[in-house]
Design an enzyme around this catalytic site. Structure first.
Site, PDB file in Angstrom:
ATOM      1  N   SER A  77       0.854  -1.189  -0.039  1.00  0.00           N
ATOM      2  CA  SER A  77       0.096   0.065  -0.045  1.00  0.00           C
ATOM      3  C   SER A  77       0.816   1.412  -0.001  1.00  0.00           C
ATOM      4  CB  SER A  77      -1.013   0.000   1.238  1.00  0.00           C
ATOM      5  OG  SER A  77      -1.802  -1.046   1.369  1.00  0.00           O
TER       6      SER A  77
HETATM    7  N1  SAH Z   1      -1.580  -4.697   3.932  1.00  0.00           N
HETATM    8  C1  SAH Z   1      -0.729  -4.967   2.765  1.00  0.00           C
HETATM    9  C2  SAH Z   1      -1.587  -4.526   1.443  1.00  0.00           C
HETATM   10  C3  SAH Z   1      -1.888  -5.590   0.708  1.00  0.00           C
HETATM   11  S1  SAH Z   1      -2.782  -5.566  -0.740  1.00  0.00           S
HETATM   12  C4  SAH Z   1       0.466  -4.378   2.795  1.00  0.00           C
HETATM   13  O1  SAH Z   1       1.018  -3.596   3.677  1.00  0.00           O
HETATM   14  O2  SAH Z   1       1.388  -4.600   1.906  1.00  0.00           O
HETATM   15  C5  SAH Z   1      -4.182  -6.501  -0.207  1.00  0.00           C
HETATM   16  C6  SAH Z   1      -3.905  -7.960   0.114  1.00  0.00           C
HETATM   17  O3  SAH Z   1      -4.970  -8.704   0.529  1.00  0.00           O
HETATM   18  C7  SAH Z   1      -3.334  -8.802  -1.016  1.00  0.00           C
HETATM   19  O4  SAH Z   1      -2.138  -9.572  -0.715  1.00  0.00           O
HETATM   20  C8  SAH Z   1      -4.334  -9.788  -1.131  1.00  0.00           C
HETATM   21  O5  SAH Z   1      -3.824 -11.145  -1.772  1.00  0.00           O
HETATM   22  C9  SAH Z   1      -5.130  -9.964   0.132  1.00  0.00           C
HETATM   23  N2  SAH Z   1      -6.524 -10.322   0.135  1.00  0.00           N
HETATM   24  C10 SAH Z   1      -7.471 -10.019  -0.717  1.00  0.00           C
HETATM   25  N3  SAH Z   1      -8.473 -10.708  -0.381  1.00  0.00           N
HETATM   26  C11 SAH Z   1      -8.341 -11.483   0.700  1.00  0.00           C
HETATM   27  C12 SAH Z   1      -8.971 -12.530   1.735  1.00  0.00           C
HETATM   28  N4  SAH Z   1     -10.329 -12.716   1.399  1.00  0.00           N
HETATM   29  N5  SAH Z   1      -8.633 -12.555   2.851  1.00  0.00           N
HETATM   30  C13 SAH Z   1      -6.987 -12.592   3.068  1.00  0.00           C
HETATM   31  N6  SAH Z   1      -6.518 -11.680   2.286  1.00  0.00           N
HETATM   32  C14 SAH Z   1      -7.055 -11.388   1.177  1.00  0.00           C
END
Ligand code: SAH
Length: 228
Positions: A77
Site C-alpha cells: 500500500s
Molecule cells: N497490507 C498490505 C496490502 C496488501 S494488498 C501491505 O501492507 O502490503 C491486499 C492484500 O489482501 C493482498 O495481498 C491480497 O492477496 C489480500 N487479500 C485479498 N482478499 C483477501 C481475503 N479474502 N483474505 C485474506 N487476504 C486477502
C-alpha cells in the site's frame, strides 16, 4: 545477495543507509503535510525501513509515496494510505489487532511497531510464505500469520480490539464485525473498483454498530477463498 540454500535474503541486506533515513523523514513530513496528525503513526512510519518490504531491485522506489507491485497481482500500500487507515483505527499499545490482507507485511509491521499484537491473514500462499520467512519481521514482537480467507476472520483468536481490512470487500464481512470486541473499531475500504470509500465501524458496549464514511481510495479487491 541471496542465501542459495533457502532463497532468503541475507541479513546483510537489511541495511538502512543515511540517505534512506533522510528519504524516510521527508516521506513522513509529506504524510503529515497531507493531514496525518497521529504522532504514533508518524513515528512508526519514520522508524520502519520500507525498502525491506519492497521486491528485490525496487528498493529505490521505497520512499515515493506510492503503492507498488509485490507479485501475485498485489501491491504494497501507499504510505499515505497506510497512515490514513492506521490513524482511523486509533491504535494503542497492547491492542489485539486483526489485519486482513498481509501482502508485503508492511502495514502489519507498522502496527507491531506501535506496540500492537497483530494477527494478519493472507489468502495467497506465496505471499503468506514470504511473510513467514521474512527474517526482518522476527525482530518485531507480536506478529502472527495465517494463510486463510479474511471473509471468515480468525475465530480462534477473536475477539479483537481493532480490525483493519487492506483489500476492498463489496460490503463489510459479517464475521469481522462479530469478531470485534465491544468498544472496538474496524476500518475497511468498501465498494467496487474505483468506487471505494473508507469506512470506520465502531462497536458500542451494547454491541450496536456505528458507521462513519471517509475519503475515496483505490485498493485491490477482497476475494473469497484461499489460493495455494
Ligand atoms: N497490507 C498490505 C496490502 C496488501 S494488498 C501491505 O501492507 O502490503 C491486499 C492484500 O489482501 C493482498 O495481498 C491480497 O492477496 C489480500 N487479500 C485479498 N482478499 C483477501 C481475503 N479474502 N483474505 C485474506 N487476504 C486477502
Amino acid at each position: 545477495m541471496k542465501n542459495k540454500a533457502t532463497n532468503k535474503p541475507a541479513v546483510t541486506e537489511y541495511a538502512d543507509t543515511k540517505a534512506q533515513v533522510l528519504q524516510r523523514q521527508a516521506l513522513v513530513e509529506n504524510i503529515a503535510a497531507n493531514g496525518i496528525t497521529d504522532v504514533n503513526v508518524l513515528t512508526a512510519i519514520g522508524k520502519l525501513p520500507r525498502q525491506f518490504f519492497m521486491p528485490a531491485g525496487t528498493e529505490a522506489d521505497a520512499y515515493t509515496d506510492k503503492a507498488f507491485p509485490i507479485g501475485e497481482g498485489q501491491t504494497i500500500s501507499q504510505p499515505y494510505t497506510v497512515a490514513y487507515q492506521t490513524q482511523l483505527l486509533r491504535v494503542h499499545p497492547g491492542h489485539k489487532i486483526l489485519e486482513v490482507g498481509t501482502g508485503s507485511a508492511y502495514q502489519a509491521a507498522v502496527l507491531a511497531m506501535m506496540g500492537a499484537i497483530v494477527y494478519t491473514i493472507e489468502r495467497q500462499k506465496k505471499l503468506y510464505d514470504r511473510a513467514m520467512h521474512f527474517s526482518y519481521l522476527q525482530t518485531l514482537p507480536g506478529l502472527h500469520f495465517c494463510h486463510g480467507d479474511g471473509f471468515e476472520g480468525w475465530p480462534d483468536e477473536a475477539p479483537f480490539d481493532r480490525i483493519l481490512v487492506t483489500a476492498a470487500p463489496d460490503t463489510i464481512p459479517p464475521a469481522l464485525t462479530t469478531q470485534l470486541r465491544p468498544g472496538g473499531i474496524l476500518v475497511a475500504p468498501v465498494g467496487a473498483k474505483g468506487l471505494q470509500r473508507m469506512i470506520r465501524i465502531t462497536k458500542g458496549e451494547d454491541g450496536q454498530l456505528t458507521e462513519e464514511l471517509f475519503e475515496h481510495f483505490s485498493f485491490v479487491p477482497m476475494l473469497r477463498g484461499k489460493v495455494e
